[in-house]
Design a protein around this motif. Structure first.
Motif, mmCIF file in Angstrom:
data_model
loop_
_atom_site.group_PDB
_atom_site.id
_atom_site.type_symbol
_atom_site.label_atom_id
_atom_site.label_comp_id
_atom_site.label_asym_id
_atom_site.label_seq_id
_atom_site.Cartn_x
_atom_site.Cartn_y
_atom_site.Cartn_z
ATOM 1 N N ARG A 136 43.924 -8.358 23.106
ATOM 2 C CA ARG A 136 44.064 -6.976 22.667
ATOM 3 C C ARG A 136 45.466 -6.691 22.127
ATOM 4 N N GLN A 137 46.318 -7.723 22.001
ATOM 5 C CA GLN A 137 47.655 -7.499 21.483
ATOM 6 C C GLN A 137 47.605 -7.189 19.994
ATOM 7 N N CYS A 138 48.493 -6.273 19.584
ATOM 8 C CA CYS A 138 48.559 -5.888 18.176
ATOM 9 C C CYS A 138 49.999 -5.962 17.697
ATOM 10 N N GLY A 139 50.209 -5.760 16.408
ATOM 11 C CA GLY A 139 51.532 -5.908 15.826
ATOM 12 C C GLY A 139 52.469 -4.774 16.195
ATOM 13 N N GLU A 140 51.989 -3.564 16.350
ATOM 14 C CA GLU A 140 52.826 -2.415 16.617
ATOM 15 C C GLU A 140 52.532 -1.857 18.000
ATOM 16 N N THR A 141 53.605 -1.369 18.633
ATOM 17 C CA THR A 141 53.476 -0.741 19.945
ATOM 18 C C THR A 141 54.199 0.590 19.917
ATOM 19 N N LYS A 142 53.522 1.646 20.294
ATOM 20 C CA LYS A 142 54.117 2.974 20.321
ATOM 21 C C LYS A 142 54.307 3.422 21.771
ATOM 22 N N VAL A 143 55.467 4.014 22.012
ATOM 23 C CA VAL A 143 55.787 4.532 23.331
ATOM 24 C C VAL A 143 55.946 6.043 23.217
ATOM 25 N N TYR A 144 55.229 6.771 24.041
ATOM 26 C CA TYR A 144 55.271 8.235 24.024
ATOM 27 C C TYR A 144 56.045 8.714 25.252
ATOM 28 N N PHE A 145 57.018 9.635 24.998
ATOM 29 C CA PHE A 145 57.827 10.204 26.066
ATOM 30 C C PHE A 145 57.314 11.605 26.339
ATOM 31 N N LEU A 146 56.751 11.804 27.501
ATOM 32 C CA LEU A 146 56.119 13.073 27.856
ATOM 33 C C LEU A 146 57.087 13.920 28.675
ATOM 34 N N ILE A 147 57.208 15.171 28.290
ATOM 35 C CA ILE A 147 58.118 16.066 28.978
ATOM 36 C C ILE A 147 57.595 17.492 28.870
ATOM 37 N N TYR A 148 57.846 18.301 29.876
ATOM 38 C CA TYR A 148 57.412 19.697 29.854
ATOM 39 C C TYR A 148 58.268 20.482 28.861
ATOM 40 N N GLY A 149 57.647 21.243 27.991
ATOM 41 C CA GLY A 149 58.385 22.055 27.043
ATOM 42 C C GLY A 149 59.075 23.230 27.713
ATOM 43 N N GLY A 150 60.323 23.472 27.319
ATOM 44 C CA GLY A 150 61.076 24.588 27.867
ATOM 45 C C GLY A 150 61.575 24.375 29.280
ATOM 46 N N SER A 151 61.510 23.166 29.791
ATOM 47 C CA SER A 151 61.959 22.894 31.158
ATOM 48 C C SER A 151 63.427 22.452 31.170
ATOM 49 N N THR A 152 63.996 22.385 32.358
ATOM 50 C CA THR A 152 65.392 21.926 32.489
ATOM 51 C C THR A 152 65.515 20.462 32.116
#
Length: 331
Positions: free
Chosen positions: A14-30
């Motif tokens: 299942r390996q592919c050429g591109e890997t994307k990393v998503y950084f999840l964070i609460y909007g408007g938080s400290t």
């Protein structure tokens, strides 16, 4: 708050050429404000660095276009120049260039270069006794804290002190601290009232008792050591390279007294009741170790000048092991 981000390797199929990393964070938080502030400060720091470098004036000697190195540049006034207004109105007197003999292995540290910067010439040779020879009489063994502890535990420092005391009138043990650490050997809470074989301060105390002529010097940094070496050399003769190279751990001659054999002398110093102070008196009255065993306790008391030391030496030579065990049980 933010949840932990866990990355798990994908199966080979299942390996592919591109890997994307998503950084999840609460909007408007400290957390979001802290993250954005960090990015802004990092960007401003790089922009300021680029502006400063574009307008920075680099000294000519720092551009690397010549062989000038400020780290090795000597002071304008050499170490051998001294002004005394009581002599010829303060005119500079003719003097000899200061020299220190340095063991080749010491060039792994910065101390030789610091000595050179103070206007003192360096003579690099391989020394078997000592690390630095300041004068014909002053020999210095330099130890860091880790080296000091290791050499005290394995007995190497004792052997080095024996050699220094035998061939030089003023042996010195230099303990050099790290300038980034505390200028103390042990904390006050760990200092024992009684001498212990496992305590480093106790071992140093026993070392000074066994070698009365040994001097211990404490320096907080290599810069302080270089300054101290310059002061110790003032108004003293320069060391002789050939003489320093001729001194080895197995040399048979002793500069102070060529008439004494170093082997029996070291054996004599290890006997109970014999110290560096009374050892010379004892050797002046006897010709061999065999003759020592023929002396009575009263004769030893007269020679040593101390009845207690005489009894310790006499009992060591004449009391058998079984008798010593029996005396210990009765006490």
């Amino acid at each position: 708050g933010m949840n932990d981000l866990r990355i798990t390797p994908a199966p080979p199929s299942r390996q592919c050429g591109e890997t994307k990393v998503y950084f999840l964070i609460y909007g408007g938080s400290t957390e979001e404000q802290r993250y954005l502030t960090t990015l802004r400060k990092e960007k401003e720091a790089f922009e300021q660095l680029i502006r400063e470098k574009a307008s920075m004036v680099i000294p000519k000697e720092r551009e690397g276009r010549d062989e000038t190195n400020l780290d090795l540049k000597r002071d304008a006034t050499p170490a051998n120049v001294s002004v005394d207004t009581r002599k010829a109105g303060g005119q500079i007197q003719k003097s000899v260039q200061q020299t220190i003999i340095v063991d080749m292995r010491e060039f792994r540290s910065e101390l030789p270069s610091l000595i050179h910067r103070r206007g003192i010439d360096i003579e690099p040779i391989t020394l078997e006794v000592g690390d630095y020879i300041l004068t014909p009489d002053i020999c210095v063994e330099r130890k860091s804290i880790s080296d000091l502890i290791g050499s005290l535990n394995n007995g190497r420092l004792y052997t080095q002190c024996v050699s220094m005391s035998r061939y030089y009138k003023r042996p010195i043990l230099l303990i050099e601290f790290d300038p980034d650490k505390s200028f103390s050997l042990t904390s006050r809470a760990s200092i024992h009232q009684e001498i212990s074989v496992n305590d480093i301060t106790s071992k140093l105390t026993l070392l000074t008792l066994h070698f009365p002529r040994l001097r211990i010097i404490w320096c907080p940094s290599p810069h302080a050591t270089a300054e101290l070496f310059e002061e110790l050399k003032q108004n003293r003769p320069q060391p002789v390279t050939a003489a320093a190279m001729a001194i080895t751990a197995d040399s048979d001659t002793i500069p102070e007294s060529d008439c004494y054999n170093p082997g029996p002398q070291d054996f004599l110093l290890k006997m109970p009741g014999v110290s560096a102070k009374n050892c010379r008196m004892l050797m002046n009255h006897i010709k061999s170790i065999a003759e020592l065993t023929t002396l009575s306790e009263d004769q030893l008391s007269v020679i040593l000048g101390n009845p207690k030391s005489a009894k310790q030496l006499y009992d060591f030579l004449h009391v058998t092991y079984s008798e010593a065990i029996a005396q210990g049980k009765t006490k």
